[in-house]
Design a protein around this motif. Structure first.
Motif, short mmCIF file in Angstrom:
data_model
loop_
_atom_site.label_atom_id
_atom_site.label_comp_id
_atom_site.label_asym_id
_atom_site.label_seq_id
_atom_site.Cartn_x
_atom_site.Cartn_y
_atom_site.Cartn_z
N ARG A 181 -55.07 -25.02 22.61
CA ARG A 181 -54.16 -24.96 21.48
C ARG A 181 -54.23 -23.64 20.71
N GLU A 253 -46.18 -31.40 5.00
CA GLU A 253 -47.12 -31.49 6.11
C GLU A 253 -47.14 -32.91 6.69
N GLY A 297 -48.60 -26.24 19.12
CA GLY A 297 -48.72 -25.31 17.98
C GLY A 297 -48.44 -25.97 16.64
N LYS A 298 -48.08 -27.27 16.64
CA LYS A 298 -47.89 -28.04 15.42
C LYS A 298 -47.19 -27.27 14.28
N THR A 299 -47.90 -27.10 13.16
CA THR A 299 -47.28 -26.40 12.03
C THR A 299 -46.69 -25.05 12.44
N HIS A 346 -49.43 -20.58 1.14
CA HIS A 346 -50.17 -21.57 1.91
C HIS A 346 -51.66 -21.46 1.57
N ASP A 348 -54.52 -21.89 2.84
CA ASP A 348 -55.50 -21.88 3.92
C ASP A 348 -55.78 -20.41 4.24
N PHE A 352 -55.40 -18.41 10.15
CA PHE A 352 -55.11 -19.65 10.87
C PHE A 352 -53.74 -19.53 11.53
N ARG A 355 -51.29 -16.27 11.58
CA ARG A 355 -50.16 -15.99 10.68
C ARG A 355 -50.18 -14.55 10.20
N TYR A 383 -58.32 -29.18 5.09
CA TYR A 383 -58.10 -27.81 5.55
C TYR A 383 -58.11 -26.77 4.44
N LEU A 412 -50.45 -28.92 2.42
CA LEU A 412 -51.58 -29.06 3.34
C LEU A 412 -52.35 -30.38 3.23
N ASP A 474 -42.89 -31.17 9.20
CA ASP A 474 -43.16 -30.25 10.31
C ASP A 474 -43.36 -30.93 11.66
N HIS A 475 -44.02 -32.09 11.67
CA HIS A 475 -44.30 -32.77 12.95
C HIS A 475 -44.84 -34.15 12.63
C1 GP9 Z 1 -53.31 -24.93 8.74
C2 GP9 Z 1 -52.21 -25.89 8.61
C3 GP9 Z 1 -52.35 -27.07 9.52
O1 GP9 Z 1 -53.13 -23.73 8.07
O2 GP9 Z 1 -50.99 -25.27 8.68
O3 GP9 Z 1 -51.82 -26.85 10.75
P1 GP9 Z 1 -51.53 -28.02 11.79
O4 GP9 Z 1 -52.86 -28.59 12.20
O5 GP9 Z 1 -50.68 -29.05 11.15
O6 GP9 Z 1 -50.85 -27.33 12.87
#
Ligand code: GP9
Ligand code: MN
Length: 641
Positions: A181, A253, A297-299, A346, A348, A352, A355, A383, A412, A474-475
């Motif tokens: 991932r 999220e 890639g989720k988010t 964001h 975080d 991550f 970005r 997170y 988040l 987002d997912h």
């Molecule tokens: C991390 C946050 C979570 O910065 O965007 O990402 P995800 O695990 O949902 O892809």
């Protein structure tokens, strides 16, 4: 001591221990790796061992006393790599990757200040090398001039490999799919160490550059033909109505649409978001048949899709593996066509999902990452920063942006495993016995409250009235591993078809001066957001390579491909190889020609999108006369103290 040193193996052992200890100390004192549990703590300590055994083990194949010299050279190289990362990290809070080495702009700015990045205590990192050299000179005369039996170094290298396998399995247990991932450089260094990270990065780069080299400018033509053909003309009444308006895009999220109007213990879980859906003041239009199109890639995939109208990759995150491609992304187009500034917010770490690199290619001006927020313990969970302080502390930054702006607010707290502090929980958990599902409703409530707080602040600041506001999920948040609990909560069986239906995420939009349409049932996906917004701003999407179509257009294409090749249309859908009647959920034994053609179209669309990414084809594409390729060296996301 004399005994130990009288053998090459003794000398080798000292060298291994030295680099192991040094690496561990550097991890602890130079890098901020955010260790969260004792397994991570252990792996941080353990991970240099395998690299040390394997790399220094190779030196032992050399003949006679030379073996010692090779041990010193390899030890020196490892030390150099580590130290280079220390210096780079002090400036960039990130690790060296091969692309960063070739981007001279990174070093241009670094060059002048390199002296300021070196500290006196760095001399300590040389001590072991000096010691090894001294020992070598002193002990070497006692060594046998013969080559060691090959068996010994072989065994050592095998022991190193075994250590690596153990290391990787423990890491994967703590963080599944760590390598597939492609999450974050921080994670790979934390779990597998700085040396393995370099190897991993090198492999990724060889893969990427071969694909890139094999592509040429004619490859984009086929893609262009496809997207131009799919393109939907703007709705005349709406084209340009949002020109010059600020755009605020809010990321919910892990928020799935089943939460909307859902009642737990007789209470609405997300009363505020529900109130936007059933908007009496007619601000918002809510898409009830809107789907996420993300993969591993989720988010990052959601961000990628919505800012590029292209698919993420079938594996890994395009954000990471294609972070150095050429893009013609939404922020860049808005900036070039209409002078917008852009920012992402964001709480975080900026690295991550890579970005801090890819945002430059999108021409995002500012990135307010965790460095800009108060990350003290009571403000942080899971997170990163909790959503309420996140929105609160974002307000001054938002208000300081030069207008018109495009701001992307990324929450988040409502993230797996849905941890929440007692004082933040205002609804009791569900009672299925599946912890993360039960808490999912609590963090959703918290997100709902934080959004309400943000809306109040937007209204108070005067930004609400005249801004385009978009809200999206987002997912999924609940994977199929939780079907038992979900079955209990939804009161129906979670078949594969139902799972696909559950990939709905909310999408809603408010455009100043345009009455919201309430709830609409058109089918759409994240891919469609970018062309929709461009048309609202009065920028024709036709010039750009985009796989989505304007949701407000008459010609909007109502099929939503998923990344795995499944798809949804209002009439029929395909899930895990089976066609269904979308309305009844009945499987269709004999799909019609139309359905099969749709299946082909979806496959082709996904493939074409992939060729763009693999071949970095946008470098060959000029959208229109005004287009200027994005110069990534104009962007930097270091917080100035
Ligand atoms: C991390 C946050 C979570 O910065 O965007 O990402 P995800 O695990 O949902 O892809
Ligand atoms: Mn996410």
């Amino acid at each position: 001591m004399k005994n130990v040193m009288s053998s090459k193996i003794g000398f080798f052992t000292v060298a291994v221990l030295a680099i192991w200890l040094k690496s561990y100390l550097i991890y602890l004192y130079e890098f901020n790796l955010d260790i969260q549990n004792s397994m991570q703590q252990f792996l941080l300590f353990f991970n240099p061992l395998s690299s040390a055994l394997i790399l220094l083990g190779i030196a032992l194949f050399a003949k006679g006393r030379k073996a010692g010299l090779f041990v010193i050279i390899l030890h020196g190289l490892m030390s150099f790599l580590l130290y280079a990362n220390v210096v780079f990290y002090r400036f960039n809070t990130d690790f060296i990757t091969i692309p960063t080495l070739t981007q001279t702009s990174n070093f241009g700015s670094l060059g002048g200040s390199i002296a300021s990045l070196v500290a006196w205590h760095d001399l300590l990192y040389l001590v072991d090398i000096v010691l090894l050299v001294a020992m070598y000179i002193w002990a070497k005369p006692n060594w046998s001039p013969m080559r060691m039996q090959k068996r010994k170094p072989m065994l050592i290298i095998m022991a190193g490999m075994l250590a690596f396998v153990v290391n990787l399995s423990l890491a994967e247990a703590d963080r599944p799919q760590l390598l597939e991932r492609t999450f974050d450089r921080n994670y790979i260094v934390k779990y597998l160490g700085a040396y393995n990270f370099t190897v991993y990065d090198a492999i990724q780069n060889v893969k990427t550059s071969t694909q890139r080299v094999l592509a040429d400018s004619s490859d984009i033509t086929e893609v262009e033909n496809y997207t131009k053909n799919k393109y939907a003309e703007p709705n005349e009444d709406l084209f340009g109505v949002g020109e010059g308006k600020n755009v605020i895009k809010i990321h919910l999220e892990s928020f799935q649409s089943f939460l909307i109007d859902y009642k737990l213990h007789g209470e609405e879980v997300t009363p505020f978001i529900n109130s936007l859906v059933h908007d009496q003041s007619k601000d918002f239009t809510y898409y009830e048949n809107f789907f996420h199109q993300t993969e591993q890639g989720k988010t990052a995939d959601a961000e990628f899709i919505m800012d590029n109208s292209m698919y993420g990759l079938p594996q890994g995150a395009a954000f990471v593996t294609k972070g150095n491609n050429t893009y013609q992304a939404l922020p860049a187009i808005m900036k070039q066509q209409q002078g917008y500034t852009s920012a992402v917010f964001h709480g975080d770490n900026k690295s991550f999902w890579n970005r801090d690199q890819i945002y430059k290619s999108f021409a995002i001006d500012e990135f307010y990452d965790s460095a800009y927020y108060n990350m003290s313990e009571e403000q942080v969970i899971g997170y990163g920063l909790k959503d309420k302080p996140f929105f609160k502390e974002s307000m001054p930054y938002l208000e300081s942006m030069s207008e018109p702006f495009y701001a992307h607010m990324m929450t988040l707290t409502h993230h797996h495993p849905y941890l929440i502090d007692e004082e933040d929980a205002t609804i009791a958990p569900a009672e299925t016995g599946d912890g993360s599902v039960d808490r999912y409703f609590q963090t959703a409530r918290y997100l709902d409250e934080s959004l309400e707080q943000f809306f109040n602040d937007l209204k108070e600041s005067g930004l609400y009235e005249d801004s385009i506001i978009m809200i999206y999920g987002d997912h999924y948040g609940i994977s199929q591993n939780h079907n038992r609990a979900m079955q209990e909560l939804l009161g129906e069986e979670i078949t594969p078809y139902k799972s696909a239906q559950l990939q709905r995420v909310p999408y809603m939009i408010k455009v100043p001066g345009v009455d919201g349409k309430g709830t609409v049932d058109d089918y759409a996906g994240q891919m469609d957001v970018m062309p929709t917004l461009l048309h609202l701003l009065g920028i024709d999407a036709q010039d750009y390579i985009q796989f989505g179509t304007d949701m407000f257009s008459e010609g909007h294409k109502e099929f939503v491909p998923f990344r795995n090749g499944d798809f949804m249309t209002p009439e029929y859908s395909k899930v895990a190889g089976v066609f269904y009647d979308t309305e009844t959920g009945e499987a269709i034994e004999n799909p019609t020609k139309e359905m099969q053609e749709m299946d082909e179209t979806v496959k082709r669309e996904l493939e074409l999108s992939d060729t763009v990414l693999y071949g970095d084809l946008l470098r060959f594409y000029t959208p229109n006369d005004e287009w200027e390729p994005v110069d990534t060296s104009n962007y930097r996301y270091e917080k100035e103290e």
